[in-house]
Structures are given as structure tokens and as C-alpha cells.
Scaffold this motif. Structure first.
Motif: not given
Length: 1012
Positions: A434-450
Motif C-alpha cells: 500500500x505504501x509503495x502504491x501511494x509512493x508511485x502516486x506521489x502521495x508521499x505523506x500517506x506512503x510513510x504512514x503505511x
């Protein structure tokens, strides 16, 4: 008197003789009428008979003994003619002549009349009045049979059987028929043994020998006496039997139920060959199952598919076994559709349970863990005591561990009160993905959470390393370098083995984190580790060389810096313009001015679009100043000002040129440049710095009186009420950062009105525009961005320009977005900005159908725009899309396959879908299906592309005339898919398909009617 007495007797005698003659004549007429009437009755000329006999009654004396007979035949004739008074006349006759022998048969005749007229209720009524003992034996048998047959036709079987039982005990022409009908009634009532006795008696009669066997065979079938049925059917060989095909079908079923499937198949195939249009769904099922049982899978699928296409209960069982067969063949998609259909049969709980289990299991095996998880969860809730419960729970755990359906996995696992080690491991992987998906979508703050959630359960060391690495990358992008370093260091210090690629990438990321914090000694160590353990094929290797050189440069180890800059250049770095800038700068610092000039000039001349070109001009001029070459410096700075009017070096360029002009004693030009700094950059510190040298130049030029005006400009641009101004501005800006965009707009507009001369106004207006942008009020945002873009004092110029381009693109103004992205390309001050410009140009040109131009920027991104894996994937995808748009299918295939070599993101999903679409267009349905199936497995998290793939799978089935699978696929989407847009499209396709089927059937029915 005597004469008188003599005459009278003579006259009297004469009268008597006359009378006697007349009576004889009258009697002869009566006889003729009677005899003629009887003759007419014998010849069935009932109308004339009635008239003649009526004349007889009118003529004959009341004492004539034949009157009763005449009345009978009149009533009989009326009855035979269907006259309305016939029945009444018979009743009158019986009433008038109760002792007449014909009264005994009158009701019999009346009953027979109604029987022959098929008026069975009346027939029954009068048979009930017949005095049967008074009838002859043959008439009794006939009467009882017809009485029974009348009841039979009215479905009063008990009453009918009573009459047939009477007849079958007699020996008459009606005995075989009575046996047949009695046997038929017993058969219909389930009295099979009695039925067999009577039917076999009837079979001895030639009249029933051909029709009885079918019922006898059915009785054996219903009694499950399959051996007797087979033996009986064998005894019929050589006879022309009615319904022989149906008997053959019963024999096939007998073999089937005896599990003698080979012989069953022989009989089924014979029946189906003779009756291709009569096969019912249940028979097709048994034929299919028999083939399934002996391993003849192809034939089994043929029959079961036809059975499954029906609408009855058998179709569910056929679908279940089809699923088993498709699994055996490896056709998981077909199997899924079959089990999906079978599990909906709620009348057989065992079938629904088994089909649901298989559906979930195949979903998991087919790489659809989200579907499998949903089905397994539902299965456990619905069948908590199933024999499969343990296996389902294990599969559910494996689905979380090995699958990509991390969305539901996370939600499900977080709802569990306790977690086993398997579940913790599943959660570790799911949250990482989930974090990797958010990272690829450039949603870095949420990526860090996961990523942090993943690190809470360090079960699998490989995912600890991966989560730590990408966490570090996300923090680095967010410029939270301390947090990034903590995550990178977790990998460096790990006691568990770490994948070599992850380790070397970690060194690279850690180097940048230290570098951006200006902790150059540690950055130098990490970049050196990266360089030493990598080689020129390592991603970002040349960039690592350059950063290592930068660290040496900052540490003033200039020779080492030059060594690594030169290594990067020798390899062929895409950042060679930057290398020229740095080597030129190092040589300049070392007073190797000729080398510095050569390298900086090479950059300026060879890289006209380089983002470092203006800095090279500035550095070259600065080194000329150091050498006292003021004219060369002034000329170089003039080139910078002229060619790069938005350069960040512009204020210093004017200052340096003013200094050069001062040394050249060109004071008017000196004053003009200092004045430009004050007027154009009045809010910047450089404006205040220009005041003193400006005052000196003015004094030398004899223009000291002008200084006051310049001073006023600086004061006006930097008013004294700094504290109140700052407080209101920060308050308004906080609304923006708290995502309270409407409040931010109101508050920032109020600030601009209150402090129109403040140097913060451009920044305030920028955040007003950003707030409108976040609210998707693009027109309002665009207007403000465009005004800001004209203001030279705006320090966020590139961000403003990027937003202008983005809005133009989002609103379909592609010509405008092309122009704006071109400007952003020229002014980009970072790789990220440069990539955004190239990506925007690529997409804009593609949508403008200018495919050659789109290709140029896609290739540029692949060569120089490596800011992330997603950037490369997107560029590769667009090369495929432009080829596809040109109709170059082979070229498009190659590019989409290139994309899929590295892309595990949404660009990969789109590439695989478009690849399948090409196969579909080329009628390569097998490759289309395989490609779509792998899409659903490899990119299961991208619902939109998965949904589109299933719609194309349905089209693929239709193209191969497999309507059953196409309908099942569409129905499955309607029932199960999460996106309403996909469900709606599936409904439309299914409706169109069903309408086409209905139209086809209507046409066939019409053709059949015409042929008949």
C-alpha cells in the motif's frame, strides 16, 4: 212393411261389406308405413324414418302393438340425427313402455350416442342407468369399457379403473384395451407391479404391441430395475416399436445409473444423433457426466456446456462439473465463470457450498486474491462447519501473504482482535505494498504512514529492508532528511542479509540525505560506497559519481572532485552540462582560468537548452572579473541578461555588470544597471545592497540628486510595519496549509487589500491561486497564475508556470499547455521540473495527434528524465500509444512489452490492456485472453484496468461464439465488481447480447413457421 224389413238388412249388409273393405285398405297402409319406417332405420335414413314412423303413429290404431316399437325408433332416429328432443323421446319411451325389451337397451343406446359424440359427462350419466345384466355379454363388455373410457377422458381415474377392471376379466374384443388403460392408470398412480401385469397382457394384442413397451420401460426405469429394463429393451429388437428412441434414452439412463458409463455413452450418442433437437438439459447433463466419469473431457465439455446454457436446475450441476473440467485443462477463467454460476443455486446447499469453495480457491490460484479473500470471508461466515473450513482459513492467510489485494487485507487484519504470525506477515507485506502504491502516486505523506505500519511487524527481513528504503525515499522527497537517514541506517545496520540492489540504492539515498543537509563528509562516505560497489550499469551510477565529486568540491578537495567529474563525463553522463559547469567552476577556483573558460564556453555553446547555461555565463563572467577582464565580463553578462531574462542570476548579473562598467568607468551604464536592480528587484536584499555603489556612481557622474528617488523606491517596497504584516500573512497562509481553502482565499485576499505594497503580496496571491486550484476552480486559479507569471518579483516563477501548464492541460487547452511546458522546460531549475515539462509536452502532443513530437519527449525522458521508475514507465507507455495510434501494431507491441519489463504500476496495467486490445483487433483471441488474464493477476490493485479487461474478455468470448462464457463474465461483473462505471457498461453489453439472442430466436421461429 215386410219389404221394408227385407230391404233394411240388405242395405245394412252392403254397408258392413264396404266398411270391411275400407278397413282392409287402411290396415295395409299402416303396415306399409311401419315396415317402410323400420326399413329406413335399418338403412340409417333416420330423418325419413322419423317422418314415416310418425305417420304410422298417426294412422295406426291406439291398440296397435307396434306403436311402442315405432316410438322407440322415432326416439332412436331423433337421437341419431342430433335432434334436441331425442334424449326426451328416449326417456318418454322408457316411461311409456317399461316392460318393453327395448327399454332395457334404450339407456345403453343413449349412453353410446353421447359416447360417440364425445359428450362424456352425458355418456357417464346414461351408462349409470343401464341395466347391464339385461344386456348380452358382448354389449356388457362394450358398455363397461366405454363407460370407463368416458371416466378416463374426464381424468376420473379411480372410476375408470373400476370399469376397466370389469372388462379385463371378460373375454371380449375390448379386453386388450381394458388391460392397456387399466395398466396405464395403475402406472400413473405408481402401482407399478399391477401396471406391469395388465400392460404385458395388453402387449399380447397386436393393437397394443407397439405402444405398450414404452410404458413398460418407463415402469422399470421408475422402479430403478435397470437390469430388467435393459433386458426388456433387448427383447424388443426387430420390432417396430413406438417411441423406440425414448426407450433407447431410458436404456442409456439405466446404464448411467448402473455407472456403466461407456455403454451409457453409446446409447446417449445414438439417441442424440437421431434426435438432435429434442435433447433436454438433464439428458445432456447425464451424457456429459458419463463422458466426464471415463475421462473423455472434450465430449464432456461439449454436452455439459449445452446443458449449462439452459435455465433449469440441471444447468447449475452442469456448470459445476464444467468448472472441474476447465480446471483440469488449466482454463481458470472459464472455471471461475462456471463455479460462479453454480454457487448461485440455493436449492441445493451442498452444491452451493462446494461451488463457493471452488470459486474462492480458483480465484486465489488465478491470481485474484481480492476476489478470493472476499469469497473466503463470505464462505467462513456462511459455512462455519464446512469440511473445507480449515483449508479456507489457510488459503485466506496465504492470500493475504502472497496476494496484492492489500487494500482489503489491511482493513480485514486491522479489524482482527488478535493476529497470528501468518497474519502479521501478511499485514507487513500488505502495508508495504500500500505504501509503495501511494509512493508511485506521489502521495508521499500517506506512503510513510503505511511503511511505518509495515515496520511495526518485522517478520520478513526482506520487507523490513524494502519498507525502510522507500520510507527513506519518501522522507527525502519531503525534505525530512533526519527521518530519511534513520530509515536508511536501519538497512545499513541490519544483522539480516539485505538484497544487494536494496543496499546499494540505500547508500545512494543516504548519500543524498546527508548531501541535502550539507553534511558533506558523511555524504561523501555513502556516495563513495555506492560508487565502489556499483558499476556503469548500476542505475544512477553516473549521478553518484557526480555527487561524490560535488562532496569533494564542497570539501575543497578539488583534484579528487575533478577526477570523479571526469569519470562521469567519460562514461557519458546525461548530465554532462552540469559536469562542464562544475569542472569549469573547480578550474576557476584553482585559477586555471583558461580551462575554466573552455569548459564553461563549451556548456554555453553546446547545450543551448541546459538549465545550467545561465549559471555558466555568470561563472565565466565572474572569473573574467577576477582576471580584470571587465569588458569580457560585461559582454558575457549582457548575453545572460538578453538570452535568459528569467534567470535566477539576473539580480547578481546586473550587479556584476554594474561593477564591470564601474571599473570600465562607464558610469551611466553602471547607474542604469544598479537602478534596474532597485526597480525590478526592490523587495530582494540585493536592492538594498545596490544603494551604496549606486550612490557612489551617481556622485561621480554628477547626478547625486537622483539618489533620493532610488532610496524612496526601496523604502516603499519594504515598509516598516513588518510585525503586523507578518502576523496577518502567516495566519492567512496557515489556512492554506491546513487545507481550509475557502478560508485561505478569504483571508489572503483580505491581506492583499490591507497591505497592497507589501513584498509578500506576490506570495499571498500565489497561495490564493493554489487554493482555487485545490478546489478545482481552474479558471480563477489560471487568471491569478498568469498575472503572477508576468511579475518579475515573484520568486516562485517555475511553480507558477508549471501550474499554468497543468491547468491548460487539465482543461483541454493543449496548444496553450504546449507553449507553457516549453517555457517550463527552458526555465527548469531541477530534474523534477524538467521531467514535468517533458511529460506535459509528451501528453499534450499525443492528445493533439502530433505523435512524432510526443515521441521526441518520451525518448528524452527515457534518456535524461530518470526522476523515478514511474517516469520511465510512462514514457515507454506513450511510445507504444503513439505507435498504436499510427496503426503500427508491431511497433506498439514492442513498446508495451518494454514497458512491462519494468512497470508494476498503473502504466504497466494500461500497457498490458492495450497489448491485449491489439491481439483482439488482430483476432489472436488466445493471446488476448492470456494477456488479460495475466493483467488481472499482475495488476489486481488497479480496479479500472481490471474492469476494462473483463469487458474485453467478454468481447473475446463473443468473437469466438462462446456466448455462455461471455454472459457469465458480464453477469459476474454486474454482481461482484466494485466500480459502478464498469457494472453499468457490463449491464449495457449484456442487455445488447440478450436482445441479439432474442432477435435471432424470433427470426428462426419465423423461418420455421414459413417452412411449415
Amino acid at each position: 212393411m215386410k219389404v221394408y224389413h227385407i230391404v233394411l238388412p240388405i242395405i245394412f249388409l252392403l254397408s258392413l261389406s264396404d266398411l270391411r273393405a275400407q278397413n282392409q285398405l287402411s290396415q295395409g297402409k299402416v303396415d306399409k308405413l311401419f315396415n317402410k319406417g323400420i326399413e329406413l332405420v335399418d338403412h340409417a335414413n333416420y330423418g325419413a324414418a322419423r317422418d314415416v314412423l310418425t305417420d304410422f303413429l298417426n294412422t295406426a290404431s291406439s291398440t296397435d302393438t307396434r306403436r311402442g316399437e315405432a316410438e322407440y325408433y322415432i326416439a332412436f332416429s331423433a337421437l341419431s340425427l342430433g335432434h334436441s328432443d331425442g334424449e326426451k323421446l328416449i326417456d318418454q319411451f322408457i316411461s311409456n313402455y317399461p316392460s318393453d325389451t327395448r327399454s332395457a337397451t334404450a339407456y345403453y343406446d343413449l349412453a353410446n350416442f353421447f359416447y360417440n359424440d364425445k359428450n362424456y359427462p352425458k355418456a357417464i350419466q346414461y351408462y349409470g342407468k343401464v341395466n347391464f345384466p339385461a344386456l348380452a355379454g358382448a354389449e356388457q363388455s362394450e358398455g363397461h369399457f366405454k363407460w370407463g373410457y368416458s371416466y378416463f377422458n374426464l381424468k376420473k381415474l379411480d372410476e375408470a379403473q373400476e370399469q376397466f377392471n370389469f372388462v379385463k376379466k371378460q373375454s371380449s374384443g375390448y379386453t386388450p384395451a381394458a388391460n392397456y388403460y387399466a395398466g396405464f392408470i395403475e402406472y400413473s398412480k405408481g402401482q407399478y407391479d399391477d401396471a406391469l401385469t395388465d400392460l404385458k397382457r395388453a402387449e399380447a394384442s397386436k393393437s397394443y404391441a407397439d405402444i405398450v413397451p414404452y410404458i413398460v420401460a418407463n415402469i422399470y426405469y421408475k422402479q430403478r430395475k435397470y437390469d430388467d429394463l435393459i433386458q426388456y429393451a433387448a427383447s424388443l429388437k426387430g420390432r417396430d416399436i413406438t417411441n423406440s428412441n425414448e426407450i433407447a434414452m431410458l436404456v442409456a439412463d439405466a446404464y448411467y445409473f448402473k455407472s456403466d458409463f461407456k455403454k451409457a455413452i453409446e446409447s446417449y450418442e445414438k439417441y442424440l444423433a437421431d434426435n438432435p433437437d429434442k435433447a433436454e438439459s438433464s439428458l445432456l447433463f447425464r451424457a456429459g457426466y458419463a463422458n466426464y466419469a471415463i475421462g473423455q473431457d472434450a465430449k464432456a465439455i461439449t454436452y455439459l456446456s449445452k446443458s449449462a446454457a439452459g435455465k433449469d436446475s440441471t444447468s447449475y450441476y452442469a456448470s459445476y462439473y464444467l468448472g472441474i473440467l476447465y480446471l483440469k485443462q488449466g482454463d481458470k477463467s472459464y472455471a471461475l465463470n462456471s463455479f460462479d454460476y453454480a454457487r448461485k443455486y440455493k436449492n441445493d446447499a451442498r452444491l452451493a457450498e462446494e461451488s463457493s469453495f471452488q470459486y474462492g480457491k480458483v480465484s486465489y490460484d488465478a491470481g485474484k486474491p481480492d476476489q478470493a479473500i472476499a469469497e473466503f470471508e463470505k464462505y467462513i461466515a456462511t459455512y462455519p462447519n464446512s469440511v473445507h473450513t480449515t483449508e479456507v482459513k489457510e488459503l485466506l492467510a496465504q492470500a493475504y501473504i502472497n496476494g496484492d489485494n492489500f487494500h482489503k487485507a489491511i482493513e480485514y487484519i486491522e479489524s482482527l482482535p488478535t493476529k497470528s504470525r501468518y497474519i502479521e506477515q501478511a499485514y507487513q507485506k500488505a502495508t508495504y505494498l500500500k505504501g509503495a502504491e501511494l509512493f508511485n502516486k506521489e502521495d508521499y505523506a500517506q506512503a510513510v504512514t503505511y511503511f511505518d505500519k509495515s515496520l511495526q511487524y518485522p517478520v520478513d527481513p526482506s520487507f523490513v529492508a524494502l519498507a525502510s528504503y522507500w520510507n527513506g525515499e519518501a522522507y527525502s522527497i519531503g525534505r525530512k532528511y533526519d527521518e530519511a537517514i534513520t530509515n536508511y541506517q536501519r538497512i545499513i545496520s541490519s544483522k539480516d542479509p539485505v538484497d544487494a540492489e536494496v543496499m546499494i540504492n540505500t547508500r545512494y539515498g543516504l548519500g543524498y540525505a546527508y548531501f541535502n543537509q550539507k553534511i558533506y563528509d558523511r555524504a561523501l562516505f555513502s556516495f563513495k560506497e555506492f560508487v565502489n560497489k556499483g558499476n556503469k550499469s548500476t542505475p544512477n551510477y553516473t549521478d553518484g559519481l557526480i555527487r561524490l565529486a560535488d562532496c569533494y568540491y564542497v570539501s575543497k578537495q578539488y583534484d579528487d572532485a575533478l577526477t570523479y567529474y571526469n569519470k562521469a563525463s567519460a562514461i557519458g553522463s546525461s548530465d554532462n552540462d552540469y559536469v562542464l559547469l562544475q569542472t569549469g567552476s573547480v578550474n576557476g577556483v584553482q585559477r586555471k582560468y583558461a580551462e575554466a573558460r573552455k569548459q564553461l564556453s563549451a556548456l554555453i555553446q553546446s547545450y543551448p537548452k541546459s538549465q545550467y547555461r545561465d549559471e555558466a555565463m555568470y561563472q565565466r563572467a565572474k572569473f573574467e572579473i577576477e582576471q580584470g577582464n571587465y569588458q569580457a565580463a560585461a559582454d558575457g553578462l549582457t548575453q545572460l541578461i538578453r538570452e535568459v531574462p528569467n534567470s535566477r542570476f539576473l539580480p547578481d548579473a546586473y550587479m556584476r555588470r554594474a561593477d564591470s562598467y564601474y571599473n570600465l568607468k562607464q558610469y551611466d551604464k553602471t547607474i542604469a544597471d544598479y537602478g534596474t536592480v532597485i526597480k525590478q528587484f526592490s523587495t530582494l536584499p540585493v536592492a538594498q545592497k545596490a544603494l551604496i555603489p549606486l550612490q557612489e556612481a551617481l556622485n561621480i557622474a554628477g547626478r547625486s540628486g537622483e539618489f533620493e528617488n532610488y532610496m524612496a523606491d526601496v523604502s516603499k517596497a519594504n515598509p516598516g510595519s513588518a510585525s503586523l504584516d507578518s502576523l496577518q500573512f502567516e495566519t492567512a497562509k496557515n489556512f492554506y496549509f491546513n487545507q481550509q481553502y475557502p478560508k485561505a482565499i478569504t483571508s489572503l485576499n483580505s491581506y492583499v487589500s490591507s497591505y497592497p505594497q507589501s513584498g509578500r503580496v506576490p506570495e499571498a496571491r500565489y497561495y490564493i491561486a493554489e487554493s482555487h486550484y485545490r478546489l478545482k476552480e481552474y479558471d480563477k486559479a489560471l487568471s491569478i497564475y498568469q498575472d503572477l507569471n508576468k511579475d518579475i518579483n515573484v520568486t516562485l516563477g517555475n511553480k507558477v508556470l508549471a501550474r499554468i501548464a497543468e491547468i491548460q492541460f487539465k482543461t483541454g487547452k493543449y496548444d496553450g499547455s504546449v507553449a507553457s511546458f516549453h517555457r517550463l522546460e527552458r526555465l527548469a531549475s531541477s530534474k523534477k521540473e524538467q521531467y514535468n515539462a517533458w511529460s506535459g509536452l509528451m501528453e499534450s502532443f499525443y492528445l493533439l495527434n502530433q505523435y512524432d513530437s510526443a515521441d521526441i519527449y518520451a525518448k528524452l525522458i527515457l534518456e535524461k528524465g530518470s526522476v523515478s521508475a514511474g517516469a520511465q514507465n510512462k514514457a515507454s507507455l506513450y511510445l507504444g500509444k503513439t505507435a498504436l495510434a499510427r496503426g503500427d501494431y508491431e511497433g506498439a507491441k514492442d513498446e508495451f512489452l518494454n514497458t512491462l519489463n519494468t512497470a508494476q504500476d498503473e502504466y504497466g496495467a494500461e500497457a498490458k490492456y492495450l497489448l491485449a486490445q491489439i491481439f483482439y483487433t488482430q483476432k489472436d483471441y488466445k493471446m488476448c485472453f492470456e494477456t488479460l488474464t495475466s493483467l488481472n493477476k499482475d495488476f489486481a490493485t488497479y480496479d479500472a484496468w481490471v474492469g476494462k479487461s473483463y469487458l474485453l474478455i467478454a468481447d473475446n468470448f463473443l468473437a469466438q461464439q462462446d456466448v455462455f462464457q461471455a454472459k457469465l463474465t458480464l453477469q459476474s461483473l454486474i454482481d461482484n465488481f466494485p466500480l459502478q462505471t464498469i457494472k453499468d457498461e457490463a449491464k449495457a453489453k449484456l442487455k445488447k447480447l440478450e436482445q441479439a439472442e432474442a432477435d435471432k430466436k424470433k427470426t428462426l421461429d419465423a423461418d420455421s413457421t414459413d417452412n411449415n
